[in-house]
Design an enzyme around this catalytic site. Structure first.
Site, PDB file in Angstrom:
ATOM      1  N   SER A 138     -68.176  14.055 -34.664  1.00 58.32           N
ATOM      2  CA  SER A 138     -67.844  15.208 -35.482  1.00 58.32           C
ATOM      3  C   SER A 138     -67.633  14.771 -36.940  1.00 58.32           C
ATOM      4  O   SER A 138     -68.555  14.250 -37.559  1.00 58.32           O
ATOM      5  CB  SER A 138     -66.615  15.916 -34.897  1.00 58.32           C
ATOM      6  OG  SER A 138     -66.457  17.204 -35.443  1.00 58.32           O
ATOM      7  N   ASP A 206     -73.803  23.629 -29.418  1.00 62.68           N
ATOM      8  CA  ASP A 206     -72.679  23.140 -30.230  1.00 62.68           C
ATOM      9  C   ASP A 206     -72.832  23.676 -31.661  1.00 62.68           C
ATOM     10  O   ASP A 206     -73.740  23.281 -32.386  1.00 62.68           O
ATOM     11  CB  ASP A 206     -72.674  21.609 -30.239  1.00 62.68           C
ATOM     12  CG  ASP A 206     -71.509  21.028 -31.050  1.00 62.68           C
ATOM     13  OD1 ASP A 206     -70.774  21.799 -31.684  1.00 62.68           O
ATOM     14  OD2 ASP A 206     -71.358  19.791 -31.033  1.00 62.68           O
ATOM     15  N   HIS A 219     -68.859  21.211 -28.017  1.00 56.76           N
ATOM     16  CA  HIS A 219     -68.475  20.202 -29.017  1.00 56.76           C
ATOM     17  C   HIS A 219     -67.502  19.163 -28.457  1.00 56.76           C
ATOM     18  O   HIS A 219     -67.334  18.104 -29.058  1.00 56.76           O
ATOM     19  CB  HIS A 219     -67.872  20.880 -30.245  1.00 56.76           C
ATOM     20  CG  HIS A 219     -67.733  19.962 -31.420  1.00 56.76           C
ATOM     21  ND1 HIS A 219     -68.817  19.315 -32.007  1.00 56.76           N
ATOM     22  CD2 HIS A 219     -66.637  19.535 -32.101  1.00 56.76           C
ATOM     23  CE1 HIS A 219     -68.388  18.558 -32.999  1.00 56.76           C
ATOM     24  NE2 HIS A 219     -67.071  18.670 -33.085  1.00 56.76           N
TER      25      HIS A 219
END
Length: 239
Positions: A138, A206, A219
């Site tokens: 991320s 995602d 995610h």
């Protein structure tokens, strides 16, 4: 008087012998001390060298966690990737990137990229023969992008990358893996000299890495990809 003279002579002789003996003893002690010191120094140097050698891992995996992600390396990806690699092969060391991983995205990733460059160059200065693996999840994936030259602010506003890894250090990178990388929303992907050494994971749906993705649960699903990521790393890292 002769007796006194003789006695004095004897005393002087004895005194002289005592001085000679003392001098000889002192000389022997000095030599022994010097020898012991030299031996101790050599031993300490050899021990320090051996210890330093033992501290050098064959490869160090630098892990940048996601936004406020708990865990030493990150509970979603980093910790699981480390456990998988350790279960398959010895010789890896793991180092978390020291950065806020906060919602202040631009400043947080800049701090992260600066820290990652510093950590990598410091590690390679201490252990110049080791290989480097980069992993980011991320926001952490953006930190990895930054040091490789695909900068977040550069993608949005143009201009040079904020904190790029120097060429001499970049040559040590054996593998790069990213998960749920927001840069994919801007169609930015790791390429160039790193193309064959990089693998990016973006789960279907995602929204952090896939335009128009609607599945937020996707995610946090990347733990299931750590096995494949570990295989990718091992195939490119001599360990």
């Amino acid at each position: 008087m002769r007796f006194l003279v003789a006695s004095a002579t004897v005393l002087v002789s004895v005194g002289a012998l005592g001085c000679a003996a003392t001098t000889a003893t002192a000389s022997t002690a000095s030599t022994a001390t010097a020898t012991a010191t030299a031996t101790a120094t050599a031993t300490a140097t050899a021990t320090a060298t051996a210890t330093a050698s033992q501290r050098c891992a064959t490869a160090t995996v630098f892990v940048a966690r996601g936004t406020y992600e708990p865990g030493l390396l990150g509970s979603v990806v980093g910790d699981r990737l480390a456990a998988t690699l350790n279960s398959r092969r010895d010789g890896f060391a793991f180092e978390p990137v020291d950065y806020p991983a906060s919602y202040f995205f631009a400043s947080s990733t800049l701090i992260g990229a600066t820290a990652l460059v510093r950590e990598i160059t410091s590690a390679l200065t201490a252990c110049p023969h080791q290989q480097v693996v980069l992993s980011g999840y991320s926001q952490g994936a953006v930190v990895v992008d930054d040091v490789l030259g695909w900068d977040f602010t550069q993608a949005l506003f143009g201009g040079p990358a904020s904190s790029r890894l120097p060429a001499w250090a970049a040559s040590h990178i054996s593998a790069v893996v990213t998960f749920g990388n927001p840069m994919a929303l801007f169609d930015r992907h790791i390429g160039g000299r790193y193309a064959s050494r990089a693998k990016e994971y973006c789960a279907s749906g995602d929204p952090i890495c896939q335009p128009f993705g609607l599945n937020l649960a996707a995610h946090v699903s990347y733990g299931s990809d750590t096995g494949d990521a570990a295989s990718f790393i091992l195939a490119r890292t001599s360990i």
